[in-house]
Design a protein around this motif. Structure first.
Motif, short mmCIF file in Angstrom:
data_model
loop_
_atom_site.label_atom_id
_atom_site.label_comp_id
_atom_site.label_asym_id
_atom_site.label_seq_id
_atom_site.Cartn_x
_atom_site.Cartn_y
_atom_site.Cartn_z
N GLU A 161 -5.47 4.74 -1.66
CA GLU A 161 -5.24 3.40 -2.68
C GLU A 161 -6.33 2.35 -2.30
OE1 GLU A 161 -1.92 0.38 -4.28
OE2 GLU A 161 -1.44 1.57 -2.76
N LEU A 162 -6.19 1.73 -1.00
CA LEU A 162 -7.37 0.67 -0.72
C LEU A 162 -8.83 1.09 -1.16
CD1 LEU A 162 -8.18 -1.82 0.75
CD2 LEU A 162 -8.15 -0.58 2.79
N ASN A 208 -1.61 4.10 0.41
CA ASN A 208 -2.16 3.88 1.57
C ASN A 208 -3.66 3.79 1.85
OD1 ASN A 208 0.03 4.29 3.80
ND2 ASN A 208 0.56 6.02 2.32
N TRP A 210 0.78 -1.23 -0.02
CA TRP A 210 -0.07 0.05 -0.10
C TRP A 210 0.84 1.40 0.02
CZ3 TRP A 210 -4.41 -1.17 -2.01
CH2 TRP A 210 -5.06 -2.38 -1.28
#
Length: 463
Positions: free
Chosen positions: A367-368, A364, A361
């Motif tokens: 992005e998730l 972070n 990630w």
């Protein structure tokens, strides 16, 4: 004569009771000592959907879908029963009911219950929640409850957020791109005494130096070509008595840094083209993904401003440092995208969850969130579980290899800087194409400011 009058009065009294029973808006049901319905009013019929003829003689459980019979509890204890939540049938409505014993000459004759329809209260609550959400959107987008996670790392940050909200000190949020700096800034504001005043967000990297200065501090009429007649209030004035969030603070010029320092020190601003100061009462929250102390050493950031900003530093953990929060975040994002996309996704497979937990990630939480959103888009309308085949390619943990551009045989040799430039250009181009040429997302994924991305794209001729 008196006796006749008493009888007439009793008849009137009974008639009044019947009228009240029939007219009351609360549903009433009465059972005998055996728990059999002997009397209901029209409001009861409307609420439950059961006709009078169908309920009379039926036992006290006849109209209950979920919950226990208050009538039976009253008959067994001979005591009143307070507010109890029930679900009734066939209407399926949720009610709050109360019941009390009917005692005549010290003999238990039955039980009477009053049912209050909760649907109206629910509608009012929903409208209140929507109004609160609208108000929050007009002031600040997030609230403390939006901080998802129970890891040690995120709980430490939550404690710091609460402490920061108690004092008016300047806060510096530090963390990688995508860790949720705006969420935490909003939360500080929402918990503070300034919560009912403005929360103003400024992306310092998205504006040129001159435009940023006029936006922050405002300008006077005629101060530059295109200036509005009468001038314009700056964002610091707009945020008076509230909070201003300066995102990507590392991107502002040395000239603007000096003016920002004055605001922090003197609590006053001067508009562009102005010759007088304006007092402002503003709480400043700054954020950056850069190492400001390093920029100070390199002469790119004012040391005195750094110390003013760094009064209350809060370091936000990267997602890879709190992987135990990933399942909670996934669940939250599924709820969000179900609402946005009109879907009914119920969960994620163990295999998909494992893939996401083991990913590094670099983008972070943002992005998730993007990965979950794209996964749901990839699903068919009849699918309910996010499987591994729905996940977009998680390429970010597979950095493109730097090609071997070192000369071999008759191939021309070149400088190391050219090799690095070529690798950087190829990588930026690859990410840009993979993200459908979305510059904002590309900058976020690469962990650089939008201004830096524009510079590099122009440098390498990426279009």
């Amino acid at each position: 004569m008196n006796k006749v009058n008493i009888e007439i009065n009793n008849m009137d009294y009974q008639g009044m009771l019947e009228a009240v029973f029939l007219a009351t808006q609360d549903a009433i049901s009465v059972v005998n000592e055996n728990g059999e319905h002997i009397l209901v009013n029209p409001a009861y019929e409307k609420l439950t959907g059961i006709d009078n003829d169908d309920i009379i003689g039926k036992n006290s459980l006849y109209d209950i879908e979920e919950g226990e019979s208050l009538h039976m509890k009253v008959l067994s204890t001979k005591k009143p029963v307070g507010n109890t939540k029930l679900k009734i049938k066939p209407s399926g409505k949720t009610v709050v009911a109360q019941a009390a014993p009917i005692i005549v000459n010290e003999t238990l004759k039955g039980s009477v219950a009053v049912l209050h329809d909760m649907s109206g209260i629910k509608d009012l609550t929903d409208k209140l929640n929507k109004a609160e959400k609208k108000l929050r959107e007009l002031t600040y987008k997030y609230k403390p409850e939006d901080i998802i996670g129970e890891s040690v790392a995120i709980n430490e940050v939550k404690k710091m957020i609460e402490k920061a909200a108690e004092v008016p000190a300047t806060v510096l949020l530090r963390g990688e791109s995508g860790t949720g700096k705006e969420l935490f800034a909003n939360s500080i504001h929402a918990l503070s005494s300034r919560r009912n005043n403005s929360f103003v967000r400024v992306n310092c990297a998205a504006l040129t130096d001159s435009l940023l200065e006029s936006e922050l501090f405002g300008y006077e009429e005629g101060s530059f070509t295109g200036a509005l007649k009468g001038g314009k209030k700056g964002l610091f004035e707009e945020a008076d008595k509230g909070t201003i969030f300066l995102d990507e603070i590392s991107e502002i010029s040395m000239n603007t840094q000096a003016k920002l320092l004055r605001v922090l020190q003197e609590k006053e601003i001067m508009r562009v083209g102005g010759n007088y100061t304006i007092n402002v009462d503003v709480r400043v929250i700054a954020a950056t993904n850069a190492d400001l102390s390093k920029l100070v050493r390199e002469g790119k950031f004012r040391e005195d401003l750094f110390y003013r900003l760094n009064i209350l530093p809060i370091v936000l953990p990267a997602l890879r440092e709190r992987k135990e929060d990933i399942p909670l975040l996934i669940k939250s994002f599924i709820v969000k995208f179900n609402d946005e996309y009109g879907r009914n996704i119920v969960g994620i497979s163990d295999e998909s969850s494992s893939i996401l937990i083991n990913h590094q990630w670099p983008g972070n939480v943002r992005e998730l969130e993007n990965v979950i959103g794209r996964s749901i888009i990839n699903m068919n309308l009849n699918e309910r579980i996010i499987e591994s085949e729905h996940l977009p390619q998680l390429y970010l943990n597979k950095k493109l290899p730097i090609k071997n551009y070192v000369a071999a045989g008759n191939e021309a040799m070149t400088k190391l800087s050219n090799v690095l430039d070529k690798a950087e250009s190829d990588y930026i181009k690859d990410i840009y194409v993979r993200l459908n040429k979305n510059k904002t997302d590309t900058a976020k994924v690469l962990g650089i400011s939008l201004r830096s991305l524009y510079y590099k794209m122009e440098k390498y001729g990426i279009k």
